[in-house]
Design an enzyme around this catalytic site. Structure first.
Site, PDB file in Angstrom:
ATOM      1  N   TYR A 441     -44.277 -97.517 -30.894  1.00  0.00           N
ATOM      2  CA  TYR A 441     -44.074 -96.432 -31.862  1.00  0.00           C
ATOM      3  C   TYR A 441     -43.838 -96.945 -33.271  1.00  0.00           C
ATOM      4  O   TYR A 441     -43.743 -98.145 -33.499  1.00  0.00           O
ATOM      5  CB  TYR A 441     -42.995 -95.457 -31.418  1.00  0.00           C
ATOM      6  CG  TYR A 441     -41.579 -95.912 -31.136  1.00  0.00           C
ATOM      7  CD1 TYR A 441     -41.047 -97.107 -31.575  1.00  0.00           C
ATOM      8  CD2 TYR A 441     -40.739 -95.059 -30.404  1.00  0.00           C
ATOM      9  CE1 TYR A 441     -39.737 -97.459 -31.313  1.00  0.00           C
ATOM     10  CE2 TYR A 441     -39.427 -95.398 -30.134  1.00  0.00           C
ATOM     11  CZ  TYR A 441     -38.927 -96.606 -30.593  1.00  0.00           C
ATOM     12  OH  TYR A 441     -37.627 -96.937 -30.332  1.00  0.00           O
ATOM     13  N   GLU A 442     -43.812 -96.015 -34.211  1.00  0.00           N
ATOM     14  CA  GLU A 442     -43.774 -96.315 -35.653  1.00  0.00           C
ATOM     15  C   GLU A 442     -45.005 -97.117 -36.091  1.00  0.00           C
ATOM     16  O   GLU A 442     -44.941 -97.920 -37.014  1.00  0.00           O
ATOM     17  CB  GLU A 442     -42.503 -97.078 -36.037  1.00  0.00           C
ATOM     18  CG  GLU A 442     -41.227 -96.309 -35.823  1.00  0.00           C
ATOM     19  CD  GLU A 442     -41.079 -95.136 -36.769  1.00  0.00           C
ATOM     20  OE1 GLU A 442     -41.803 -95.096 -37.769  1.00  0.00           O
ATOM     21  OE2 GLU A 442     -40.247 -94.256 -36.495  1.00  0.00           O
ATOM     22  N   GLY A 443     -46.118 -96.896 -35.436  1.00  0.00           N
ATOM     23  CA  GLY A 443     -47.338 -97.659 -35.705  1.00  0.00           C
ATOM     24  C   GLY A 443     -47.393 -98.841 -34.759  1.00  0.00           C
ATOM     25  O   GLY A 443     -46.553 -99.726 -34.825  1.00  0.00           O
TER      26      GLY A 443
END
Length: 592
Positions: A441-443
């Site tokens: 997550y978060e890229g």
């Protein structure tokens, strides 16, 4: 599961002896009155008490119980609500928030240590306050004064929490194709309609209100990412006097059943004409959200560090206590029928790999945190601009390399316990599961690598790499004869990085696949070189200390291990990078 103990001595060593952060604060007008070395030490000691005593003991039970969902209501694990209340009362939710809006206003380099403690104590629990802190940053940077005054003080006080709503069922990384719509209303508000998924803390029972930051498109929005706007959408509308009004038209449709972070409510959120307000300028929402995400990406990297630190504590205790087999004759304990695990070379290899990655990661997160503080508070514009360039370069490395090495470390921690690491009793498998999401997550880490090589390095024609190279050169010039071998290794590694970078940049005009093909190995190379720089820097400080504390000699020995066993991994990375993109694109679709 062993009791968690925060690494306060190492944190203070990195902050004050290696980076000299108090010297920075002394010339920063916003910080010089509130921060010095003694204050920082006291804050970290209090943070350790909170995380060790309040949060960590409940981590396993929270993981076992998880969150529950019924009729759009989410219930968090037993103990979370009371722990969050105590955390909020202590001011820990708003540690980095603007003091004028109720926050503590701590520099990022200090909050990074606190975040590590929180993540080592319980990653799931840390997410509720961590996302709130990020939302506060976005609002403080881009919202109107009215929105700031209405929401930030209550969020900083931990009375309300925050989320960030980006992902949709059909749109993950490609946010330009989101479908959530925002229709202008006569009163200046907007009606938001759409579905967001994977929303951390989207619904829970910890606070009375939840403040959603939502990416959506206006009716006349441009196509792609240039047409995205940011909106604030509260779970409960807020009356003029600050009291809560009617329920907004936003609700959790379900929660995800996940591999790890079971105590974190990961929600599908449905917006059915929910009332919201524009944050910042129309069609500039992605830029506003990235203000939050740049801080969050360092925070996600720290999740990898925290999980590794917690796993190391258990693995080390177990290795010292567990007796199994015999070591070499010189290491045998003749008073017992077997030796501890510490005599075995493979156990030492895994423990020292964990230790080197954890302490290197702690230095790296502090290094990035210091640059974030300089970019915000340095008195001279040249200093702010230089720090901002380093932050731009290192943010994707912090997120990806720290979570990659964090997972490797937690797997080592599990392996050291053997079968006991695989069963739930000791907790080692939880840290593997909890750490795994941080690479996603978060890229995803692949996206971080593309950001580093494509946008930052190739996009600047290599200019953004120069501030890091300058810092490395400064430390190389300080290395004496006792570190000549390691300094030569670091210089060779740096030269390899420069050579590989130049080679890639030459291929960009003629090979459209070169960036996409080599980005991950390139980020790994930058990570290993950056850690080597920091390990040499720490070793020089530790060796120069006149203290007889074994902490300093251990630091020197771990630096030797990093250069002997971990930095050589770059040889394979360099070979892969020099091979180009051809082998990845030989296969047709049917060949897979």
């Amino acid at each position: 599961m062993s009791d968690y103990k925060a690494s306060l001595q190492d944190m203070n060593f990195v902050l004050h002896e290696v980076f000299g952060v108090a010297d920075d604060w002394a010339v920063m007008p916003e910080l010089q009155e509130m921060m010095d070395a003694d204050t920082a030490t006291a804050i970290l000691e209090e943070a350790a008490k909170v995380t060790e005593g309040l949060i960590a003991p409940n981590a396993r039970n929270a993981d076992e119980q998880g969150v529950s969902y019924r009729d759009a209501t989410v219930t968090t694990p037993d103990g979370y609500k009371e722990a969050f209340r105590q955390l909020a009362e202590g001011g820990w939710v708003g540690v980095t928030a603007n003091p004028e809006l109720g926050g503590m206003g701590l520099p990022k380099v200090i909050s990074a240590q606190y975040e590590e403690m929180m993540c080592a104590a319980d990653i799931s629990f840390s997410l509720y306050s961590g996302l709130t802190a990020g939302a506060i940053i976005a609002l403080d940077s881009h919202a109107s004064d009215e929105i700031k005054q209405t929401y930030i003080p209550r969020m900083a006080a931990g009375e309300w929490t925050g989320t960030m709503c980006l992902t949709e069922p059909h749109a993950g990384t490609d946010l330009g194709i989101i479908r959530t719509k925002a229709e202008p209303q006569a009163d200046g508000s907007f009606a938001l309609s759409g579905t967001k998924i994977f929303i951390t803390g989207g619904e829970h029972d910890l606070t009375d209100n939840i403040i959603h930051l939502v990416l959506a498109k206006l009716p006349d929005a441009l196509a792609g990412s240039k047409g995205i706007s940011l909106f604030i959408v509260p779970k409960f509308l807020v009356n003029d006097d600050g009291s809560l009004g009617e329920r907004n038209a936003v609700a959790a449709g379900s929660v995800e059943h996940k591999m790890g972070i079971h105590g974190s409510a990961t929600c599908v959120m449905n917006f059915d004409g929910a009332k919201g307000w524009l944050v910042g300028e129309p069609n500039r929402g992605l830029a506003a959200m990235f203000t939050m995400m740049n801080y969050e990406r360092l925070g996600v990297g720290i999740q990898g560090l925290g999980a590794a630190a917690r796993s190391y504590g258990t693995a080390l205790d177990y290795a010292k206590d567990r007796r199994q087999g015999r070591g070499a004759k010189a290491t045998q304990d003749t008073s017992a029928s077997a030796d501890t695990l510490l005599v075995h070379g493979d156990i030492r290899r895994m423990l020292l790999t964990m230790k080197a990655f954890i302490e290197g990661g702690r230095a790296f997160s502090s290094y990035v945190g210091q640059q974030l503080d300089r970019a915000k508070y340095a008195p001279h514009v040249e200093e702010r601009e230089a720090a901002d360039k380093l932050v731009a370069l290192l943010t994707p490395v912090a997120k990806a390399f720290m979570t990659d090495t964090g997972l490797e470390a937690t797997i080592h921690g599990q392996q050291i316990l053997g079968g006991h690491g695989y069963v739930r009793e000791w907790g080692q498998e939880q840290w593997v599961r909890d750490c795994r999401i941080a690479q996603i997550y978060e890229g995803t880490n692949g996206i971080q690598a593309l950001d580093l090589l494509g946008r930052k390095v190739a996009g600047s024609r290599g200019e953004l790499l120069k501030p890091l190279l300058a810092d490395i050169e400064k430390t190389l010039n300080e290395a004496g004869d006792n570190w000549s071998k390691e300094a030569a290794q670091l210089r060779a590694a740096t030269e390899a990085l420069v050579s590989v970078t130049e080679g890639i940049l030459k291929q960009v005009p003629t090979d459209e696949n070169i960036i996409n093909s080599l980005a991950v190995e390139y980020l790994q190379l930058v990570g290993y070189v950056a850690y080597a720089y920091l390990w040499l820097r720490m070793a020089l400080v530790a060796e120069a200390s006149d203290s007889t504390d074994s902490f300093y000699s251990a630091k020197v020995k771990t630096a030797r291990f990093y250069f002997a066993k971990l930095l050589p991994r770059i040889d394979g990375l360099v070979g892969a990078l020099e091979s180009g993109s051809e082998s990845l694109y030989l296969h047709d679709e049917d060949d897979f």
